[in-house]
Write a protein that holds these residues in place. Sequence first.
Motif, PDB file in Angstrom:
ATOM      1  N   PHE A  39       0.121  15.648   4.851  1.00  0.00           N
ATOM      2  CA  PHE A  39       0.384  14.322   5.408  1.00  0.00           C
ATOM      3  C   PHE A  39       1.847  14.026   5.145  1.00  0.00           C
ATOM      4  CE2 PHE A  39      -0.247   9.516   4.664  1.00  0.00           C
ATOM      5  CZ  PHE A  39      -0.017   9.222   6.003  1.00  0.00           C
ATOM      6  N   ARG A  40       2.637  13.993   6.193  1.00  0.00           N
ATOM      7  CA  ARG A  40       4.085  13.863   6.076  1.00  0.00           C
ATOM      8  C   ARG A  40       4.483  12.410   6.294  1.00  0.00           C
ATOM      9  NH1 ARG A  40       4.901  19.140   9.997  1.00  0.00           N
ATOM     10  NH2 ARG A  40       4.174  20.700   8.479  1.00  0.00           N
ATOM     11  N   VAL A  41       4.904  11.778   5.237  1.00  0.00           N
ATOM     12  CA  VAL A  41       5.164  10.342   5.261  1.00  0.00           C
ATOM     13  C   VAL A  41       6.540  10.059   4.670  1.00  0.00           C
ATOM     14  CG1 VAL A  41       3.926  10.056   3.064  1.00  0.00           C
ATOM     15  CG2 VAL A  41       4.263   8.076   4.545  1.00  0.00           C
ATOM     16  N   ALA A  42       7.227   9.084   5.240  1.00  0.00           N
ATOM     17  CA  ALA A  42       8.491   8.601   4.681  1.00  0.00           C
ATOM     18  C   ALA A  42       8.314   7.148   4.272  1.00  0.00           C
ATOM     19  CB  ALA A  42       9.623   8.728   5.699  1.00  0.00           C
ATOM     20  N   VAL A  43       8.922   6.784   3.152  1.00  0.00           N
ATOM     21  CA  VAL A  43       8.793   5.422   2.641  1.00  0.00           C
ATOM     22  C   VAL A  43      10.170   4.858   2.321  1.00  0.00           C
ATOM     23  CG1 VAL A  43       6.502   5.851   1.678  1.00  0.00           C
ATOM     24  CG2 VAL A  43       8.517   6.170   0.245  1.00  0.00           C
ATOM     25  N   SER A  44      10.271   3.550   2.371  1.00  0.00           N
ATOM     26  CA  SER A  44      11.490   2.867   1.949  1.00  0.00           C
ATOM     27  C   SER A  44      11.234   2.184   0.613  1.00  0.00           C
ATOM     28  CB  SER A  44      11.955   1.883   3.017  1.00  0.00           C
ATOM     29  OG  SER A  44      10.935   0.964   3.323  1.00  0.00           O
ATOM     30  N   GLY A  45      12.182   1.379   0.166  1.00  0.00           N
ATOM     31  CA  GLY A  45      12.059   0.751  -1.148  1.00  0.00           C
ATOM     32  C   GLY A  45      11.670  -0.704  -1.057  1.00  0.00           C
ATOM     33  N   GLY A  46      12.366  -1.551  -1.814  1.00  0.00           N
ATOM     34  CA  GLY A  46      12.051  -2.978  -1.831  1.00  0.00           C
ATOM     35  C   GLY A  46      10.669  -3.231  -2.406  1.00  0.00           C
ATOM     36  N   SER A  47       9.922  -4.140  -1.781  1.00  0.00           N
ATOM     37  CA  SER A  47       8.585  -4.480  -2.268  1.00  0.00           C
ATOM     38  C   SER A  47       7.521  -3.513  -1.777  1.00  0.00           C
ATOM     39  CB  SER A  47       8.220  -5.906  -1.817  1.00  0.00           C
ATOM     40  OG  SER A  47       8.192  -5.987  -0.395  1.00  0.00           O
ATOM     41  N   LEU A  48       7.906  -2.592  -0.873  1.00  0.00           N
ATOM     42  CA  LEU A  48       6.914  -1.724  -0.245  1.00  0.00           C
ATOM     43  C   LEU A  48       6.125  -0.868  -1.236  1.00  0.00           C
ATOM     44  CD1 LEU A  48       5.613  -0.594   2.364  1.00  0.00           C
ATOM     45  CD2 LEU A  48       7.469   1.067   2.427  1.00  0.00           C
ATOM     46  N   PRO A  49       6.765  -0.159  -2.183  1.00  0.00           N
ATOM     47  CA  PRO A  49       5.965   0.666  -3.096  1.00  0.00           C
ATOM     48  C   PRO A  49       4.926  -0.119  -3.889  1.00  0.00           C
ATOM     49  CG  PRO A  49       8.254   1.360  -3.167  1.00  0.00           C
ATOM     50  CD  PRO A  49       8.215   0.080  -2.368  1.00  0.00           C
ATOM     51  N   THR A  50       5.254  -1.353  -4.256  1.00  0.00           N
ATOM     52  CA  THR A  50       4.305  -2.173  -5.005  1.00  0.00           C
ATOM     53  C   THR A  50       3.086  -2.512  -4.151  1.00  0.00           C
ATOM     54  OG1 THR A  50       6.125  -3.127  -6.282  1.00  0.00           O
ATOM     55  CG2 THR A  50       4.042  -4.314  -6.308  1.00  0.00           C
ATOM     56  N   ILE A  51       3.319  -2.912  -2.898  1.00  0.00           N
ATOM     57  CA  ILE A  51       2.208  -3.240  -2.003  1.00  0.00           C
ATOM     58  C   ILE A  51       1.421  -1.980  -1.650  1.00  0.00           C
ATOM     59  CG2 ILE A  51       1.625  -4.118   0.292  1.00  0.00           C
ATOM     60  CD1 ILE A  51       3.919  -6.108  -0.004  1.00  0.00           C
ATOM     61  N   LEU A  52       2.118  -0.869  -1.506  1.00  0.00           N
ATOM     62  CA  LEU A  52       1.441   0.392  -1.213  1.00  0.00           C
ATOM     63  C   LEU A  52       0.522   0.787  -2.366  1.00  0.00           C
ATOM     64  CD1 LEU A  52       1.465   2.408   1.132  1.00  0.00           C
ATOM     65  CD2 LEU A  52       3.249   3.683  -0.082  1.00  0.00           C
ATOM     66  N   ALA A  53       0.980   0.597  -3.581  1.00  0.00           N
ATOM     67  CA  ALA A  53       0.138   0.888  -4.747  1.00  0.00           C
ATOM     68  C   ALA A  53      -1.074  -0.040  -4.785  1.00  0.00           C
ATOM     69  CB  ALA A  53       0.955   0.755  -6.032  1.00  0.00           C
ATOM     70  N   LYS A  54      -0.858  -1.323  -4.484  1.00  0.00           N
ATOM     71  CA  LYS A  54      -1.975  -2.274  -4.459  1.00  0.00           C
ATOM     72  C   LYS A  54      -3.018  -1.842  -3.430  1.00  0.00           C
ATOM     73  CE  LYS A  54      -0.871  -6.663  -4.646  1.00  0.00           C
ATOM     74  NZ  LYS A  54      -1.523  -7.286  -5.842  1.00  0.00           N
TER      75      LYS A  54
END
Length: 266
Positions: A39-54
């Motif tokens: 599964f090839r995914v790209a992510v950005s920073g900011g609040s996104l990793p926190t919401i992604l973890a939630k």
Amino acid sequence: MASPAPNLYSFSDNDALAQQLRPYVLRCQNTALTRHTSFRVAVSGGSLPTILAKALLAPGDGTPEDTPQFDKWDVFFADERAVPLDHEDSNYRLLKDELVDKIPAELGKPRVHAIDANHVNDDDPQELADLYQEELMHIFAAKDSVKLPVFDLILLGCGPDGHTCSLFPGHELLREKDAWVAAETNSPKPPPKRITLTLPVVTHAIQIAFVATGGGKKDIMKQIFDAGDDGNLPAALVNQGAGDKVSWFTDHAAVEGVSFPRRGSL
């Protein structure tokens, strides 16, 4: 002929948003794994990793369809700052702290493709960008030549100025057509040196999701969705270039006053 419109979802708060983001991401995962082995995914920073973890670390229903298979994830960065990997401005560190380090062992660990830390102190981040593009080519173009990488999913944020990745309003990088990864030496936001996926790479993804929350976003959201053609706003250009491949996950505060039709569930 007008391109299909993006999908705009609005939820009461981040918890409700995360509950809907989870099945969206996992559908992208499961579809990708029917086509290839990762599964090839790209992510950005900011609040996104926190919401992604939630979203992804919440208890699931135990079915295979609702289970993250992190050991099959190849995670790249939609943009990254030219700082050491343990620096507070590093998107790698943010993703590691907020998501990767919290993944239970039974779900496996993703392969996270970081920038080359040996070049973060270079005066010009172009070498950093070139090396990251080579990393992409190793994954996406190992067997034959391809014009652009095809990410299964790109997860993005949107700044109050309409920037996404490290693509900023009116910037010359918005016109880049050939490079997969570009260098930014004078970012309007600190730190000044960064690398970023280019607009053609972003819009070429199979699915693209923005996460935008908070009342501070409502003015730019009106501009993106209601003001018509805007060739200077990067987030609007993603909408224009990718159409209904784009899904926006917002809270009600971020889209207050936006007239573009929105939905409360997928």
